[in-house]
Design a protein around this motif. Structure first.
Motif, short mmCIF file in Angstrom:
data_model
loop_
_atom_site.label_atom_id
_atom_site.label_comp_id
_atom_site.label_asym_id
_atom_site.label_seq_id
_atom_site.Cartn_x
_atom_site.Cartn_y
_atom_site.Cartn_z
N PHE A 301 -5.20 6.54 7.38
CA PHE A 301 -4.81 7.11 8.67
C PHE A 301 -4.07 8.28 8.61
N LYS A 302 -4.25 9.31 9.29
CA LYS A 302 -3.29 10.43 9.20
C LYS A 302 -1.84 10.11 9.87
N ASP A 303 -1.98 9.48 11.01
CA ASP A 303 -0.81 8.96 11.48
C ASP A 303 -0.82 7.50 11.25
N GLU A 304 0.02 6.90 10.66
CA GLU A 304 -0.08 5.54 10.09
C GLU A 304 0.18 4.59 11.22
N THR A 305 0.53 4.98 12.35
CA THR A 305 0.47 4.02 13.46
C THR A 305 -0.69 3.94 14.17
N ASP A 306 -1.74 4.70 14.13
CA ASP A 306 -2.86 5.21 14.95
C ASP A 306 -4.26 4.82 14.26
N PHE A 307 -4.87 3.91 14.48
CA PHE A 307 -6.32 3.42 13.86
C PHE A 307 -7.21 4.72 14.11
N TYR A 408 9.70 0.80 -8.18
CA TYR A 408 8.96 0.88 -6.89
C TYR A 408 8.59 -0.61 -6.51
N ILE A 409 8.06 -1.18 -7.57
CA ILE A 409 7.55 -2.62 -7.28
C ILE A 409 8.59 -3.76 -6.86
N ARG A 410 9.86 -3.52 -7.58
CA ARG A 410 10.60 -4.23 -7.34
C ARG A 410 11.53 -3.94 -6.06
N LEU A 411 11.80 -2.98 -6.03
CA LEU A 411 12.58 -2.41 -4.66
C LEU A 411 11.94 -2.24 -3.35
N ASN A 412 10.76 -2.06 -3.28
CA ASN A 412 9.88 -1.98 -2.08
C ASN A 412 8.96 -2.83 -1.83
N PHE A 413 8.09 -3.36 -2.97
CA PHE A 413 7.10 -4.33 -2.64
C PHE A 413 7.34 -5.66 -2.74
N LEU A 414 8.07 -5.98 -3.55
CA LEU A 414 8.42 -7.54 -3.88
C LEU A 414 9.25 -8.13 -3.00
N LYS A 415 8.43 -9.18 -2.30
CA LYS A 415 9.22 -9.93 -1.29
C LYS A 415 9.18 -11.45 -1.63
N SER A 416 9.67 -12.22 -0.73
CA SER A 416 9.88 -13.89 -1.16
C SER A 416 8.38 -14.52 -1.28
N GLY A 417 7.40 -13.94 -0.89
CA GLY A 417 6.12 -14.64 -1.02
C GLY A 417 5.10 -13.96 -2.15
N GLY A 418 5.84 -12.68 -2.69
CA GLY A 418 4.68 -11.87 -3.50
C GLY A 418 5.08 -10.54 -3.07
N LEU A 419 3.79 -9.89 -3.32
CA LEU A 419 3.77 -8.24 -3.00
C LEU A 419 3.39 -7.74 -1.77
N LEU A 420 3.87 -7.04 -0.97
CA LEU A 420 3.27 -6.27 0.19
C LEU A 420 2.18 -5.61 -0.52
N THR A 421 1.38 -5.04 0.69
CA THR A 421 0.31 -4.47 0.38
C THR A 421 0.39 -2.94 0.62
N THR A 422 1.25 -2.58 1.89
CA THR A 422 1.79 -1.28 1.66
C THR A 422 3.27 -1.53 2.37
N LEU A 423 3.66 -0.31 2.88
CA LEU A 423 5.14 -0.57 3.28
C LEU A 423 5.18 -0.36 4.82
N VAL A 424 4.17 -0.20 5.53
CA VAL A 424 4.05 -0.14 6.91
C VAL A 424 3.41 -1.08 7.58
N LYS A 425 4.12 -1.57 8.54
CA LYS A 425 3.75 -2.50 9.55
C LYS A 425 2.85 -1.85 10.72
N SER A 426 1.60 -1.95 10.64
CA SER A 426 0.60 -1.09 11.61
C SER A 426 0.01 -1.93 12.44
N GLY A 427 -0.27 -3.64 12.09
CA GLY A 427 -1.05 -4.57 12.59
C GLY A 427 -2.39 -4.73 11.91
N GLN A 428 -2.53 -3.86 11.03
CA GLN A 428 -3.88 -3.95 10.25
C GLN A 428 -3.37 -4.69 9.05
N GLN A 429 -4.78 -5.60 8.77
CA GLN A 429 -4.63 -6.91 7.78
C GLN A 429 -4.21 -6.24 6.30
N TRP A 430 -4.63 -5.05 5.80
CA TRP A 430 -4.21 -4.51 4.57
C TRP A 430 -2.86 -3.72 4.57
#
Length: 516
Positions: A301-307, A408-430
């Motif tokens: 997306f150009k705008d990460e919040t807008d499909f 980057y992996i340790r500070l941004n992506f690694l969570k309690s259940g594994g790795l996030l796909t992106t750092l954005v919560k857009s409502g999209q599954q990826w």
């Protein structure tokens, strides 16, 4: 055996997508939302001759008492989901349950169903599960990781032979063996499948599938010789300054996807109103994102919040070009083994050129991370994603770069259940908070390639624990997981979360065995 032998049979029916076969009937059914999932009707099997059904529709549809839903149920049979057989035996571990699932998820060779969208294949294959009743291209590599651990080389070979059959028949591997997927492929993992099989059977395997590897490459590079101006594109190839040629995702159609018809129509109308983008352009971007396998993500997306701001075909994806680098390397090795040294040197050079282009166009020296590149705007996109770890998997990063990526992996992506796909919560599954098995494996293996064993082990432990926790709670293995809050189910997407699940099973077994 020195070459793939295509099966000695052909199918009498040509491959026609359901929206082309049924025309207005198909569009009317999808627009009326007869089924909650658009894929259901795309997969339906006609109970009579399709031509007769169409005639009946035109004769009846204007009658005052005509009921479209009733008509569909009278003349079509929905394909059964692969779901009801998944109940685990009480006390079984996830590992034991997965071993029992291989047979449940395996489909035997089929005959052509008249009017159905399934493309029959000559050999047995493993499907993901749930609504995904066909063999999916990139899913299958990660499924094969588990099949290798389960010592099911027979299934790995038959699945590779099916993909070879598709390449020989169609010239490429479609997203899956459905007629409505024939206008696009998926991330080119065929060379990784062949290399995986060669670990079991020896390097002769590379010679055996050499013709198919070459055809796969030709498909992705189609039209590259005709591109002369910088920042111009044709299908899946983009020409860049200094003659570098990189790849993007594409689809040869610019219409709503049959399997997500209503959703695509709605989004195209929104984009046309908001951004004055033509519907055809939006359909192309949607379809190209579907080819990526990341359908959908703010990455496109150009705008990460807008499909509605999706612009996939403007983007050069870092992961796709790493996969193409591996294909070039595999071709170079296969030609060497085949004593075709001129072609060996050609693909050695092509791989070297792509390696340099990957460093030029994807490494962001300000962020110190690999990013996708918008070749229309001639700058990096803003999406920071796990696709940036693919250079670790293919050993393309230098030592300094690898340390930045690990941070980057340790500070941004690694969570309690594994790795996030992106750092954005857009409502999209990826996007966040979801994590997916294929990206866990790519990153895990990439970390190990650079001896970041501690981080790799943390990632593996978190991911395996999450899968086992969910399995203990529900008895299910899922296609995706919420890695940020492990008490919540994953969300987003155009359909309900699916169980089965091919690539989760494969990555789980491979990671589990590597911990021992």
């Amino acid at each position: 055996m020195y070459g793939f032998i295509a099966p000695a049979f052909t199918y009498g029916q040509s491959y026609i997508s359901p929206e082309d076969l049924y025309g207005n009937l198909f569009r009317d059914v999808q627009n009326a939302h007869i089924f909650t999932d658009s894929k259901t009707f795309a997969d339906c099997i006609p109970l009579e001759d399709p031509v007769w059904i169409i005639e009946q529709y035109y004769q009846q549809k204007n009658s005052p008492d005509f009921d479209l839903k009733e008509f569909v149920h009278d003349h079509f049979r929905p394909a059964a989901e692969i779901k009801s057989e998944f109940e685990p035996v009480k006390g079984d571990t996830a590992e034991i349950h997965i071993q029992s699932l291989w047979n449940v998820l395996t489909r035997q060779p089929e005959s052509q169903e008249r009017g159905g969208s399934l493309i029959p294949l000559p050999y047995a294959y493993v499907v993901p599960g749930g609504r995904f009743r066909e063999i999916y291209y990139w899913d299958s590599y990660f499924t094969m990781l588990g099949l290798k651990e389960a010592k099911r080389g027979d299934l790995i070979e038959s699945m590779i032979n099916n993909f070879s059959y598709l390449i020989d028949t169609l010239g490429y591997i479609p997203t899956a063996n459905r007629t409505y997927y024939l206008s696009r492929s998926q991330p080119p993992f065929f060379s990784l499948m062949v290399n995986l099989f060669s670990e079991m059977e020896g390097k002769k395997v590379l010679k055996r599938y050499l013709n198919q590897l070459q055809k796969e490459y030709d498909y992705w590079m189609d039209g590259s010789d005709n591109l002369t101006e910088p920042f111009t594109a044709y299908r899946r190839v983009v020409n860049l300054p200094s003659g570098a040629r990189l790849n993007r995702y594409w689809d040869d159609k610019a219409t709503p996807r049959p399997e997500s018809y209503g959703e695509d129509v709605e989004l195209a109308e929104e984009a046309e109103e908001k951004f004055r983008t033509s519907k055809e352009e939006i359909y192309r971007h949607i379809r190209a994102a579907a080819e990526s396998g990341w359908d959908f993500s703010s990455r496109w997306f150009k705008d990460e919040t807008d499909f509605a701001s999706i612009h996939t075909t403007d983007i050069l994806p870092v992961d796709l070009n790493c996969l193409m680098y591996n294909l070039e390397k595999t071709l170079a090795e296969a030609y060497f083994l085949n004593d075709q040294f001129d072609l060996h040197y050609k693909y050695v050079q092509l791989a070297k050129d792509r390696c340099e282009a990957i460093q030029t166009y994807f490494w962001d020296g300000l962020r110190n991370y690999y990013m996708d590149y918008d070749f229309k705007r001639k700058k990096f996109t803003s999406a920071i994603t796990l696709a940036g770890t693919f250079p670790l998997f293919f050993k393309l990063a230098n030592k300094t770069q690898s340390h930045y990526i690990r941070a980057y992996i340790r500070l941004n992506f690694l969570k309690s259940g594994g790795l996030l796909t992106t750092l954005v919560k857009s409502g999209q599954q990826w996007d966040a908070p979801n994590g997916w098995a294929p990206l866990q494996w790519i990153t895990y293996r990439g970390l190990r390639n650079y001896n970041f064993h501690r981080t790799a082990n943390e990632l593996s432990a978190e991911w395996l624990t999450l899968i086992e926790k969910e399995f203990k709670h529900s008895g299910k293995l899922l296609e995706k997981y919420n890695v940020s809050d492990t008490n919540l189910i994953a969300g987003g997407g155009e359909y309900e979360i699916q169980e089965g699940f091919g690539w989760t099973n494969g990555v789980y077994l491979r990671m589990k065995n590597r911990k021992r």
